[in-house]
Design a protein around this motif. Structure first.
Motif, short mmCIF file in Angstrom:
data_model
loop_
_atom_site.label_atom_id
_atom_site.label_comp_id
_atom_site.label_asym_id
_atom_site.label_seq_id
_atom_site.Cartn_x
_atom_site.Cartn_y
_atom_site.Cartn_z
N LYS A 1 0.83 -1.20 0.00
CA LYS A 1 0.00 0.00 0.00
C LYS A 1 0.87 1.25 0.00
CE LYS A 1 -2.02 2.20 3.46
NZ LYS A 1 -1.78 3.60 3.07
N PRO A 2 0.69 2.13 -0.98
CA PRO A 2 1.43 3.38 -0.99
C PRO A 2 0.95 4.35 0.11
CG PRO A 2 0.61 2.85 -3.19
CD PRO A 2 -0.08 1.93 -2.21
N TYR A 3 1.80 5.29 0.42
CA TYR A 3 1.51 6.37 1.36
C TYR A 3 0.27 7.13 0.89
CZ TYR A 3 2.41 10.63 4.08
OH TYR A 3 2.32 11.71 4.92
N LEU A 4 -0.62 7.45 1.82
CA LEU A 4 -1.83 8.25 1.65
C LEU A 4 -2.96 7.54 0.90
CD1 LEU A 4 -0.52 11.90 1.14
CD2 LEU A 4 -1.31 10.77 3.24
N VAL A 5 -2.81 6.27 0.57
CA VAL A 5 -3.90 5.52 -0.05
C VAL A 5 -4.80 5.01 1.07
CG1 VAL A 5 -4.46 3.42 -1.35
CG2 VAL A 5 -2.58 4.90 -2.10
N LEU A 6 -6.11 5.20 0.90
CA LEU A 6 -7.07 4.73 1.90
C LEU A 6 -7.23 3.22 1.81
CD1 LEU A 6 -9.87 7.44 1.57
CD2 LEU A 6 -8.02 7.32 3.24
N CYS A 7 -7.36 2.60 2.95
CA CYS A 7 -7.45 1.14 3.06
C CYS A 7 -8.90 0.69 2.90
CB CYS A 7 -6.88 0.71 4.42
SG CYS A 7 -6.80 -1.04 4.61
N GLN A 8 -9.49 1.03 1.76
CA GLN A 8 -10.87 0.68 1.44
C GLN A 8 -11.01 0.73 -0.07
OE1 GLN A 8 -12.44 3.97 3.71
NE2 GLN A 8 -13.00 5.09 1.85
N PHE A 9 -12.07 0.13 -0.58
CA PHE A 9 -12.29 0.12 -2.02
C PHE A 9 -13.25 1.21 -2.47
CE2 PHE A 9 -10.27 -3.97 -1.71
CZ PHE A 9 -9.56 -4.05 -2.89
N SER A 10 -14.09 1.71 -1.58
CA SER A 10 -15.02 2.77 -1.97
C SER A 10 -14.32 4.12 -1.93
CB SER A 10 -16.24 2.77 -1.04
OG SER A 10 -15.82 2.91 0.30
N GLU B 1 -7.14 8.55 -3.26
CA GLU B 1 -6.85 7.22 -3.79
C GLU B 1 -7.25 6.15 -2.79
OE1 GLU B 1 -3.27 7.05 -6.89
OE2 GLU B 1 -2.62 7.57 -4.85
N THR B 2 -7.75 5.04 -3.33
CA THR B 2 -8.15 3.89 -2.51
C THR B 2 -7.52 2.63 -3.10
OG1 THR B 2 -10.11 3.31 -3.80
CG2 THR B 2 -10.40 4.99 -2.07
N LEU B 3 -7.77 1.51 -2.46
CA LEU B 3 -7.28 0.23 -2.96
C LEU B 3 -7.78 -0.04 -4.38
CD1 LEU B 3 -7.80 -1.96 0.24
CD2 LEU B 3 -5.70 -0.84 -0.53
N ALA B 4 -8.99 0.45 -4.71
CA ALA B 4 -9.57 0.23 -6.03
C ALA B 4 -8.76 0.87 -7.15
CB ALA B 4 -11.00 0.77 -6.06
N ASP B 5 -7.94 1.86 -6.82
CA ASP B 5 -7.08 2.48 -7.84
C ASP B 5 -5.91 1.59 -8.22
OD1 ASP B 5 -8.34 5.13 -8.20
OD2 ASP B 5 -7.87 5.36 -6.07
N LEU C 1 -4.54 -0.60 7.43
CA LEU C 1 -3.28 0.14 7.52
C LEU C 1 -3.66 1.60 7.30
CD1 LEU C 1 -0.25 -0.44 7.91
CD2 LEU C 1 -0.05 -0.65 5.44
N ASP C 2 -3.28 2.46 8.23
CA ASP C 2 -3.66 3.87 8.16
C ASP C 2 -3.20 4.50 6.84
OD1 ASP C 2 -4.73 3.85 10.76
OD2 ASP C 2 -2.76 4.24 11.62
N ALA C 3 -3.89 5.53 6.40
CA ALA C 3 -3.54 6.21 5.16
C ALA C 3 -2.11 6.72 5.19
CB ALA C 3 -4.51 7.36 4.89
N LEU D 1 7.93 9.31 12.20
CA LEU D 1 7.98 10.11 10.99
C LEU D 1 7.52 9.30 9.78
CD1 LEU D 1 11.47 11.77 11.54
CD2 LEU D 1 9.22 12.81 11.89
N ARG D 2 7.87 8.01 9.78
CA ARG D 2 7.51 7.13 8.67
C ARG D 2 7.27 5.73 9.23
NH1 ARG D 2 10.89 5.80 3.08
NH2 ARG D 2 9.14 4.73 2.06
N LEU D 3 6.21 5.08 8.75
CA LEU D 3 5.87 3.75 9.23
C LEU D 3 5.57 2.85 8.03
CD1 LEU D 3 3.94 2.83 12.33
CD2 LEU D 3 3.26 1.75 10.21
#
Length: 188
Positions: free
Chosen positions: A8-17, A23-27, A40-42, A154-156
């Protein structure tokens, strides 16, 4: 019944909707009827498991499963032995006390992709890298743990979930691959 490893990239929401154009997993994952097994948090990056098997999804995400997850964490400040000892012991975060964790200081991972946008860097404030392994997974737990010992995250990056790791299954952010679900079921 696919089991998908997804970085999962940084700032992508962990949902498909969709949500407000973010950006979400659907992208990234165009497989129908598949869902995340855990979250996993955005603002966190790294390994996620996705499946279309509801029982497997529940087994992976359920707190009783105690599936170990390893996070690579860049923190602000110098992680000294006292801070590491506090991270390893049960830590009172106010609304719950963590289970004992594994926490070690590591060198900056040379295989890790650059984050976009990069973390803020301040020349006068050192940073440290930690590998933290937990078997629970409360909301923002690792970030709250490092903050509680005076080392803000700072980064996870989640590197591993159970037997699956970005070290053995190298995926760049946004990439995914199918793996046999039997490897996970064998541990149940």
């Amino acid at each position: 019944m696919p089991l998908i490893l997804f970085n999962k990239p940084y700032l992508v929401l962990c949902q498909f909707s969709g949500q407000d154009g973010r950006e979400t997993l659907a992208d990234y994952v165009k497989i129908p009827n598949i869902y995340p097994a855990g979250r996993l948090d955005a603002d966190s990056e790294g390994l996620m498991l996705l499946t279309d098997d509801g029982k497997l999804q529940h087994a992976i995400a359920h707190p009783d499963r105690k599936e170990e997850k390893t996070y690579l964490v860049q923190v602000e400040g110098e992680a000294d032995p006292a801070a590491l000892a506090r991270l390893r012991a049960p830590l009172d975060l106010g609304d719950f006390v963590t289970q004992p964790a594994k926490a070690v200081r590591i060198a900056a991972p040379d295989w890790l992709w650059p984050r976009d946008p990069p973390i803020r860097a301040r020349a006068s404030v050192p940073t440290s890298w930690l590998a933290i392994t937990i078997a629970e997974g409360k909301n923002r737990q690792v970030r709250r743990m490092t903050a509680a010992v005076g080392l803000p995250t700072l980064r996870l990056v989640r590197q591993a979930i159970g037997p699956f790791s970005l070290a053995t299954h190298p995926l760049l952010p946004g990439e995914f691959m199918e793996v046999p679900a039997a490897a996970l079921r064998a541990q149940a």
